[in-house]
Design a protein around this motif. Sequence first.
Motif, mmCIF file in Angstrom:
data_model
loop_
_atom_site.group_PDB
_atom_site.id
_atom_site.type_symbol
_atom_site.label_atom_id
_atom_site.label_comp_id
_atom_site.label_asym_id
_atom_site.label_seq_id
_atom_site.Cartn_x
_atom_site.Cartn_y
_atom_site.Cartn_z
ATOM 1 N N ASP A 63 69.393 34.314 -4.468
ATOM 2 C CA ASP A 63 69.683 35.387 -5.426
ATOM 3 C C ASP A 63 70.818 36.292 -4.974
ATOM 4 O O ASP A 63 71.192 37.220 -5.686
ATOM 5 C CB ASP A 63 68.419 36.211 -5.723
ATOM 6 C CG ASP A 63 67.891 36.952 -4.501
ATOM 7 O OD1 ASP A 63 68.439 36.762 -3.384
ATOM 8 O OD2 ASP A 63 66.925 37.720 -4.654
ATOM 9 N N TYR A 65 73.810 35.070 -4.328
ATOM 10 C CA TYR A 65 75.003 34.249 -4.575
ATOM 11 C C TYR A 65 75.277 34.174 -6.076
ATOM 12 O O TYR A 65 74.342 34.128 -6.882
ATOM 13 C CB TYR A 65 74.818 32.839 -4.008
ATOM 14 C CG TYR A 65 74.761 32.826 -2.494
ATOM 15 C CD1 TYR A 65 75.904 32.580 -1.736
ATOM 16 C CD2 TYR A 65 73.579 33.102 -1.834
ATOM 17 C CE1 TYR A 65 75.858 32.593 -0.347
ATOM 18 C CE2 TYR A 65 73.516 33.123 -0.450
ATOM 19 C CZ TYR A 65 74.660 32.871 0.282
ATOM 20 O OH TYR A 65 74.612 32.899 1.657
ATOM 21 N N LEU A 66 76.550 34.165 -6.441
ATOM 22 C CA LEU A 66 76.972 34.021 -7.827
ATOM 23 C C LEU A 66 77.398 32.581 -8.059
ATOM 24 O O LEU A 66 78.120 31.996 -7.242
ATOM 25 C CB LEU A 66 78.151 34.930 -8.151
ATOM 26 C CG LEU A 66 77.921 36.440 -8.221
ATOM 27 C CD1 LEU A 66 77.839 37.051 -6.832
ATOM 28 C CD2 LEU A 66 79.059 37.098 -8.983
ATOM 29 N N SER A 67 76.973 32.004 -9.169
ATOM 30 C CA SER A 67 77.353 30.643 -9.524
ATOM 31 C C SER A 67 76.978 30.421 -10.981
ATOM 32 O O SER A 67 76.046 31.050 -11.487
ATOM 33 C CB SER A 67 76.614 29.628 -8.643
ATOM 34 O OG SER A 67 76.877 28.301 -9.076
ATOM 35 N N PRO A 70 72.790 29.314 -10.826
ATOM 36 C CA PRO A 70 72.282 30.167 -9.757
ATOM 37 C C PRO A 70 71.293 29.478 -8.827
ATOM 38 O O PRO A 70 70.970 30.007 -7.761
ATOM 39 C CB PRO A 70 71.610 31.326 -10.513
ATOM 40 C CG PRO A 70 71.330 30.795 -11.876
ATOM 41 C CD PRO A 70 72.398 29.792 -12.166
ATOM 42 N N HIS A 71 70.809 28.273 -9.204
ATOM 43 C CA HIS A 71 69.847 27.557 -8.359
ATOM 44 C C HIS A 71 70.516 26.525 -7.450
ATOM 45 O O HIS A 71 69.859 25.953 -6.585
ATOM 46 C CB HIS A 71 68.807 26.853 -9.243
ATOM 47 C CG HIS A 71 68.062 27.791 -10.135
ATOM 48 N ND1 HIS A 71 67.196 28.748 -9.659
ATOM 49 C CD2 HIS A 71 68.077 27.929 -11.485
ATOM 50 C CE1 HIS A 71 66.697 29.433 -10.674
ATOM 51 N NE2 HIS A 71 67.223 28.968 -11.790
#
Length: 393
Positions: A63, A65-67, A70-71
């Motif tokens: 949680d 990290y940005l993407s 997100p998983h």
Amino acid sequence: MPVPASYDAIILGAGGAGLMCAAIAAGRGRQVLVIDHAPEPGRKILISGGGRCNFTNIGAAPDRYLSANPHFARSALARYTPQDFLELVAKHRIAWHEKTLGQLFCDGSARQIVAMLLDECAAGGATIRCNAPIHSVDHADGRFRVSAGEMEAEAPALVVATGGPSIPKLGATGFAYDLARRFGLKVVEPRPALVPLTLGGEEALFRSLSGVAAPVEARCEDAAFREAALFTHKGLSGPAILQVSSYWRHGQAVLIDFLPEVAPGWLREAKRQRPRVRLPALLGERLPARLADTLAERIGIAVELGNAPDRKLEEAERLLAGWSFAPSGTEGFAKAEVTVGGISTADLSQQTMEARKLPGLFAIGEAVDVTGWLGGYNFQWAWASGVAAGQAL
């Protein structure tokens, strides 16, 4: 044409992710070649953390990290944790300390981390070639062929670990994205992250506060960070601002709570307890004097608090708890610590970092659309993604 040297894997990029990947793969008996155009390996590592390298964060979790997915980072981060990296650091007898918010730094120099990674690569027999700009990368008959510097090499596996375009003065480029697109992988639009924000128009008046810092809570969308903010001659910086910059998009506001520790109703309470005090003096007890004066002037309560109506004090509280700035932009990739966006995780295996469409092609580290918070998170992603690919080579 010379016969290319043959390897089990070629890794493009001798940064944190590339070196970790090489160390793991070489330790498993693979013949590995690492290529980098820079004159020495680990250049971003060397300048990180003021030269002491904020090499991980004990709070690393998906949680943070940005993407677009997100998983995606969950698997790699779970299989290679900050504690795993600390064991490697202990093996090489590198002294370290914890700063605020779980950030871990070398007691000595960032060069110790680079030396550790190079020692691990050497132990497995990995070959590292710097000062080798890449001329071409081709793929045919299940093998990748790379021409770089004075060499030609080929391998059934190619790892893209060349990072993103942040900090171009170190030679950073968008090479990874160009290569990914050539091989049919999507790229999530890259943008600067962990970067100062610029202010224009009327807000440029805050530039007179250049050099003033204060502990605040900065918010953008659903993200909120309670750390220091710094006013600069261009706009806003400091850890709290760098953190929200990763979430900020053009047209959005950044809200700053200048007094995140105070309880609602504090100004009306001050009016009852100290009716003769003025707002600049009251704010100056909690904030730097120049900032207190500027905020009080903007709020426009010039009288003693005892003479100010409660509704004006309530309005002042709301302003101070959510001062809205409308950044005109960022200071760009030149000042960005990392990049948001990159090679789409939809095209990669979260277990191995291998491209789904092209077996043998891997992408790791900052080249991938996974971006961590400030404070060692991006290094932990470099280590974790590097290990994931290194174990699959």
